[in-house]
Motif scaffolding. Sequence first.
Motif, PDB file in Angstrom:
ATOM      1  N   GLU A  39      -4.701   1.679  -8.637  1.00  0.00           N
ATOM      2  CA  GLU A  39      -4.585   3.032  -8.111  1.00  0.00           C
ATOM      3  C   GLU A  39      -5.970   3.645  -8.089  1.00  0.00           C
ATOM      4  O   GLU A  39      -6.749   3.491  -9.037  1.00  0.00           O
TER       5      GLU A  39
ATOM      6  N   SER B 194       0.827  -1.202   0.000  1.00  0.00           N
ATOM      7  CA  SER B 194       0.000   0.000   0.000  1.00  0.00           C
ATOM      8  C   SER B 194       0.864   1.255   0.000  1.00  0.00           C
ATOM      9  O   SER B 194       1.836   1.343   0.742  1.00  0.00           O
ATOM     10  N   THR B 195       0.486   2.212  -0.837  1.00  0.00           N
ATOM     11  CA  THR B 195       1.095   3.537  -0.809  1.00  0.00           C
ATOM     12  C   THR B 195      -0.040   4.555  -0.812  1.00  0.00           C
ATOM     13  O   THR B 195      -1.004   4.414  -1.568  1.00  0.00           O
ATOM     14  N   VAL B 196       0.076   5.568   0.051  1.00  0.00           N
ATOM     15  CA  VAL B 196      -0.958   6.593   0.181  1.00  0.00           C
ATOM     16  C   VAL B 196      -0.319   7.961   0.002  1.00  0.00           C
ATOM     17  O   VAL B 196       0.729   8.251   0.586  1.00  0.00           O
TER      18      VAL B 196
ATOM     19  N   MET C 247      -4.417   6.378  -3.621  1.00  0.00           N
ATOM     20  CA  MET C 247      -3.936   5.148  -2.994  1.00  0.00           C
ATOM     21  C   MET C 247      -3.518   4.164  -4.082  1.00  0.00           C
ATOM     22  O   MET C 247      -4.140   4.108  -5.139  1.00  0.00           O
TER      23      MET C 247
ATOM     24  N   LEU D 119      -7.104   5.177   7.450  1.00  0.00           N
ATOM     25  CA  LEU D 119      -5.794   5.801   7.356  1.00  0.00           C
ATOM     26  C   LEU D 119      -5.169   5.971   8.746  1.00  0.00           C
ATOM     27  O   LEU D 119      -4.861   7.082   9.154  1.00  0.00           O
TER      28      LEU D 119
ATOM     29  N   ALA E  81      -7.382  11.377  -0.904  1.00  0.00           N
ATOM     30  CA  ALA E  81      -6.114  10.651  -1.012  1.00  0.00           C
ATOM     31  C   ALA E  81      -6.065   9.863  -2.312  1.00  0.00           C
ATOM     32  O   ALA E  81      -7.083   9.403  -2.824  1.00  0.00           O
TER      33      ALA E  81
END
Length: 191
Positions: A170, A89-91, A108, A184, A106
């Motif tokens: 994404e 996961s990247t936020v 994500m 989050l 956001a």
Amino acid sequence: MTQDVIDDLVRQRIRSLRLARGWTLATLGARCYLSPSTLSRIETGHRRIALDQLVPIAQALGTTLDHLVEPEDDGDVVIRPEPETSVGSTVWLLSRERDRRGVTIAKMRFTPDRLVGESQVHPGYEWFTVLSGTVQLRLGERTILVREGQAAEFSTMTPHAIEAYEGPVELLTIFDHDGERAHLPGHRHPQ
């Protein structure tokens, strides 16, 4: 930014706000107790702007002194998100002030190896759009595939989980306060 540049910016803001309201120099002067000729000299730069003049001008124009004199740069417009990464996961937080609109925005990126865990339940609504890939949305007993270019909106009182389906995904999402807290952790905005 030099004082002369700030003074010019303040002069432009005063003139623009006055003209946007359709006011003459006399109209603004009557509202802030300054003569039209003094206001004209302030707007054209033929007179220095005194602090004791700015406060009534700002009030008459329906703004604040801070808004009249704040420096102009791109920091109030451009958000430079820093990615926060965990397993799968990247936020990127794309909003700076959740409390202004009551939401957090956001971007994500999930991969199939993201640890999802139990479905979440919390008050509110959630919305997302898929930028690339396919999302597998577990919503109660249903499993819904949301593909690139599609969006989903649902009550978060229904148990839900968002997962990558057959590859990275994404998405752009909007959380209300409860959704931010549930999805989050560690991404708290100052209150």
